[in-house]
Design a protein around this motif. Structure first.
Motif, PDB file in Angstrom:
ATOM      1  N   LYS A 297     -39.977 -17.767  42.399  1.00 18.64           N
ATOM      2  CA  LYS A 297     -41.402 -18.081  42.517  1.00 18.64           C
ATOM      3  C   LYS A 297     -41.822 -19.073  41.440  1.00 18.64           C
ATOM      4  CE  LYS A 297     -45.915 -15.761  42.643  1.00 18.64           C
ATOM      5  NZ  LYS A 297     -46.608 -14.442  42.512  1.00 18.64           N
ATOM      6  N   ALA A 298     -41.342 -18.864  40.219  1.00 18.04           N
ATOM      7  CA  ALA A 298     -41.670 -19.747  39.104  1.00 18.04           C
ATOM      8  C   ALA A 298     -41.111 -21.150  39.314  1.00 18.04           C
ATOM      9  CB  ALA A 298     -41.142 -19.151  37.803  1.00 18.04           C
ATOM     10  N   VAL A 299     -39.855 -21.247  39.748  1.00 15.64           N
ATOM     11  CA  VAL A 299     -39.224 -22.548  39.971  1.00 15.64           C
ATOM     12  C   VAL A 299     -39.988 -23.338  41.036  1.00 15.64           C
ATOM     13  CG1 VAL A 299     -37.167 -23.671  40.918  1.00 15.64           C
ATOM     14  CG2 VAL A 299     -36.932 -21.891  39.179  1.00 15.64           C
ATOM     15  N   LYS A 300     -40.324 -22.695  42.139  1.00 14.57           N
ATOM     16  CA  LYS A 300     -41.059 -23.383  43.206  1.00 14.57           C
ATOM     17  C   LYS A 300     -42.399 -23.918  42.699  1.00 14.57           C
ATOM     18  CE  LYS A 300     -39.091 -20.940  47.188  1.00 14.57           C
ATOM     19  NZ  LYS A 300     -39.359 -20.021  48.325  1.00 14.57           N
ATOM     20  N   LYS A 319     -50.780 -44.565  50.675  1.00 12.53           N
ATOM     21  CA  LYS A 319     -52.177 -44.210  50.928  1.00 12.53           C
ATOM     22  C   LYS A 319     -52.259 -43.077  51.952  1.00 12.53           C
ATOM     23  CE  LYS A 319     -56.667 -46.188  52.104  1.00 12.53           C
ATOM     24  NZ  LYS A 319     -57.400 -47.406  52.556  1.00 12.53           N
ATOM     25  N   ASN A 320     -53.003 -42.023  51.615  1.00  9.56           N
ATOM     26  CA  ASN A 320     -53.218 -40.847  52.482  1.00  9.56           C
ATOM     27  C   ASN A 320     -51.936 -40.055  52.761  1.00  9.56           C
ATOM     28  OD1 ASN A 320     -55.985 -41.468  52.748  1.00  9.56           O
ATOM     29  ND2 ASN A 320     -55.522 -42.907  54.433  1.00  9.56           N
ATOM     30  N   GLU A 321     -50.903 -40.258  51.946  1.00  8.26           N
ATOM     31  CA  GLU A 321     -49.649 -39.525  52.150  1.00  8.26           C
ATOM     32  C   GLU A 321     -49.785 -38.099  51.621  1.00  8.26           C
ATOM     33  OE1 GLU A 321     -44.835 -40.143  51.470  1.00  8.26           O
ATOM     34  OE2 GLU A 321     -46.265 -41.349  50.342  1.00  8.26           O
ATOM     35  N   SER A 322     -49.216 -37.126  52.345  1.00  6.75           N
ATOM     36  CA  SER A 322     -49.280 -35.733  51.935  1.00  6.75           C
ATOM     37  C   SER A 322     -48.379 -35.495  50.727  1.00  6.75           C
ATOM     38  CB  SER A 322     -48.855 -34.822  53.080  1.00  6.75           C
ATOM     39  OG  SER A 322     -47.511 -35.112  53.463  1.00  6.75           O
ATOM     40  N   LYS A 323     -48.662 -34.425  49.970  1.00  9.11           N
ATOM     41  CA  LYS A 323     -47.895 -34.131  48.764  1.00  9.11           C
ATOM     42  C   LYS A 323     -46.529 -33.559  49.115  1.00  9.11           C
ATOM     43  CE  LYS A 323     -48.769 -30.435  46.272  1.00  9.11           C
ATOM     44  NZ  LYS A 323     -49.446 -29.446  45.395  1.00  9.11           N
ATOM     45  N   VAL A 324     -45.624 -33.598  48.157  1.00 11.22           N
ATOM     46  CA  VAL A 324     -44.270 -33.086  48.364  1.00 11.22           C
ATOM     47  C   VAL A 324     -44.304 -31.560  48.464  1.00 11.22           C
ATOM     48  CG1 VAL A 324     -43.158 -35.009  47.184  1.00 11.22           C
ATOM     49  CG2 VAL A 324     -43.837 -32.975  45.878  1.00 11.22           C
ATOM     50  N   THR A 325     -43.278 -31.019  49.099  1.00 11.77           N
ATOM     51  CA  THR A 325     -43.084 -29.571  49.164  1.00 11.77           C
ATOM     52  C   THR A 325     -41.826 -29.211  48.383  1.00 11.77           C
ATOM     53  OG1 THR A 325     -41.680 -29.603  51.129  1.00 11.77           O
ATOM     54  CG2 THR A 325     -44.072 -29.583  51.488  1.00 11.77           C
TER      55      THR A 325
END
Length: 660
Positions: A297-300, A319-325
């Motif tokens: 959980k901490a690493v994520k 521009k308007n790009e979603s954030k990384v997962t």
């Protein structure tokens, strides 16, 4: 059904005592009464030896796997205390081997206790003894050698002791898991090698020696990582990692809740980034956390937060790009976390996840802090990481877009705007009665259309010989209009059993619009080949339809025999002879059955479409692998097998060869 004459009263309550607490319910302690539980019972003994070595008492542990499935673990720690315990009014050896929740790891204020321990619950040693066919114990301490034996969870004789000149203290335990407790005790060698390698990784400098008994004697393997998780991550990453290995260490103090006691946590994380390999492993008190829990959980949280912040600060997003997962980060991350704490909340006795709130919080802060410093001090590494994570992200999004578009293309509703060419639907929307006929060519389409029951029978024609799906790549298959049309009409999508194309899978059996999928081709060589190609296509793309019994073959008659006002249809040479025999001396006319497109509607209805008179062959392969092998022989690239098949069985089909 009459009620059983049983009463649930005061005498119905009973309590398991002694060894029965484990022997009758091993899964409660070990998580399973099968091989997994047996393996966990072994780890319970090993963990005690590891705790001793990590506290500085002995630097090697010997594990012996015998052919009879018994196990021996020897350490060179301080030796289990055996003398009389005034506080508990029992001998210590009796307590640790015969009493659950007894051990030396409860009193953290005691100078002799373990600061960081794998075994905290006081269950393992006693529980393993209780679940053994026998257990022989040898203890060296105080210049004495002690022996005691247990059988079926009971003491088989008093503790024996004698003076010894041996300088090293320690404990040797030899036992055999009981088949009366576990359903399987044949623990594979791979379990030992996997566990011992993992323990060597997170216990710097401890040597684990595995001795495996074979018919030729004992084979020995050794496991040791002098620098622990740093050496391990370097080993995993190889020489062409994207970034050098980083190792961060720290200690923290805190509590899971304000009213809970404070405890100490030691954190160590080794990591690097790679565009060739990915792995994330979490350990706590040297136990491998298969399901992670607080450290995962901490690493994520930390990695997503810090890499997203870096990308924003350096204008790396479009521009308007979603954030990384975390999936985008995980795909190029090699990380091993090894944490220790003086108090641990395991998810259960099998120790496959921890749930400490403070560990999750303090490790998140610890990782954020170290990542921030790392990115500032190593701008080139940070830029490489950002670039690779964005590549992973955009590849994932493109694959998802392709998957959704394909799903829409294959399983989209069949309406006027998206109608399959020449598909003839039926009126009923009840999938429990609807039938789809896959027929050979436009002429068969016309004949079947006039012959069918339009309430529940639909038709789609196959124009010529379709693509051989056994040999073709998926990109070629999904560009074939005939195949796409059939999949659209089926409505359930496809099953793509390929790692390279797994994102294209969109199969949903609930989306199937039909109760029966019926292949209907002429009873000649071309018809048989088209039927086989259709079956191959269904087997490659939607094998579940075959396995679940949705696919049928409509058997077409070979001969039409008429005598006076009566007509017979024969589906084989044997049936033809039987018909002639039935007609007797009367005159009759026999002719080869015409192709489907040439039959009149009444004949088509009677022989092929009427549920009362038609013959359907259910395609239900009992052995899917054997079916695949036959498809490969007949249609695949296995030329040698096809030649062998023709040599062995070709003579049976000479009469059907279309040569003059």
């Amino acid at each position: 059904m009459p009620k059983k004459n049983t009463e649930y009263g005061n005498d119905s309550i009973s309590q398991l005592k002694g060894a029965d607490r484990v022997r009758k319910r091993p899964a409660v302690i070990f998580g399973s009464d099968g091989i997994v539980g047996c393996q966990h019972s072994i780890f319970e003994i090993l963990s005690n030896s590891i705790d001793e070595a990590r506290e500085g008492h002995g630097d090697n542990i010997i594990i012996t796997r015998y052919k009879d499935h018994s196990i021996e673990i020897e350490d060179f720690g301080r030796g289990i205390p055996v003398d009389y315990n005034e506080r508990e009014k029992r001998y210590n050896w009796d307590l640790v081997f015969c009493e659950l929740y007894a051990g030396g790891k409860y009193n953290t204020n005691n100078g002799e206790s373990y600061e960081y321990s794998l075994g905290l619950n006081g269950l393992g040693l006693c529980a393993t003894q209780y679940s053994s066919e026998y257990m022989d114990v040898e203890i060296y301490r105080d210049s004495m050698k002690y022996n005691v034996r247990f059988e079926k969870g009971e003491i088989a004789g008093e503790l024996q002791k004698e003076p010894t000149n041996r300088k090293k203290t320690g404990t040797k335990i030899h036992w055999k898991p009981d088949l009366d407790v576990f359903t399987d005790i044949n623990v594979p060698l791979e379990y030992y090698t996997d566990v011992l390698k993992r323990q060597a990784v997170v216990n710097d400098g401890i040597l684990f020696i595995l001795r495996n008994e074979t018919d030729k004697g004992f084979e020995e393997q050794q496991f040791k990582y002098q620098n622990g998780i740093v050496d391990y991550v370097n080993e995993l990453a190889g020489e062409d990692a994207l970034t050098p290995v980083q190792c961060w260490q720290g200690e923290r103090r805190g509590r899971d809740r304000e009213d809970k006691p404070e405890y100490k946590v030691k954190l160590q994380v080794a990591m690097c980034f790679s565009n060739r390999f990915k792995i994330a492993e979490y350990y706590h008190n040297s136990s491998f956390l298969e399901y992670g829990g607080s450290p995962e959980k901490a690493v994520k949280s930390a990695y997503v937060s810090m890499i997203d912040a870096y990308l924003k600060q350096n204008n790396k997003y479009l521009k308007n790009e979603s954030k990384v997962t975390f999936q985008d980060i995980e795909d190029c991350l090699i990380l091993v976390s090894s944490s220790f704490s003086t108090q641990t909340s395991y998810e259960n006795q099998t120790k496959k996840a921890i749930t400490n709130k403070f560990i999750a919080e303090t490790m998140t802060e610890f990782l954020k802090h170290n990542l921030e410093i790392y990115f500032v001090e190593n701008p080139e590494d940070a830029a490489k990481i950002a670039e690779q994570v964005l590549i992973n992200k955009r590849s994932r999004e493109n694959a998802e877009k392709t998957r959704l578009n394909l799903k829409k293309k294959l399983a989209g509703s069949i309406d006027i705007a998206n109608r399959v060419q020449k598909f003839v639907d039926c009126r009923s929307k009840d999938t429990s009665v609807r039938e789809i006929y896959i027929v050979e060519g436009d002429s068969a389409l016309g004949a079947c259309k006039l012959s069918r029951d339009s309430e529940y029978q639909a038709i789609i024609p196959v124009r010529g010989k379709i693509l051989n799906c056994l040999k073709a790549e998926y990109d070629k298959i999904f560009k074939n209009d005939i195949i796409i049309d059939i999949i659209k009409v089926l409505g359930c999508g496809v099953e793509v059993k390929s790692k390279l194309n797994k994102e294209l899978s969109s199969f949903d059996l609930d989306g199937l619009r039909w109760n029966k999928v019926i292949i209907c081709t002429d009873a000649d060589v071309d018809g048989f080949q088209i039927r086989t190609l259709i079956l191959t296509m269904l087997y490659r793309l939607v094998p579940t339809l075959i396995e679940e019994g949705y696919v049928y073959i409509a058997e077409s008659p070979l001969y039409e025999i008429t005598s006076k006002d009566k007509t017979w249809f024969a589906y084989s040479e044997t049936e033809k002879l039987e018909c002639i025999k039935e007609i007797g001396s009367a005159k009759y006319k026999i002719q080869r059955s015409k192709g489907l497109g040439e039959n009149d509607p009444d004949m088509m209805w009677m022989t092929t479409m009427n549920p009362e008179t038609r013959r359907l062959i259910a395609v239900k392969p009992a052995d899917v692998e054997a079916t695949a092998n036959m498809f490969d022989v007949m249609l695949g690239d296995n030329l040698a097998a096809r030649k062998e098949f023709i040599a062995d069985f070709g003579h049976l089909y000479l009469d059907a060869v279309d040569v003059s």
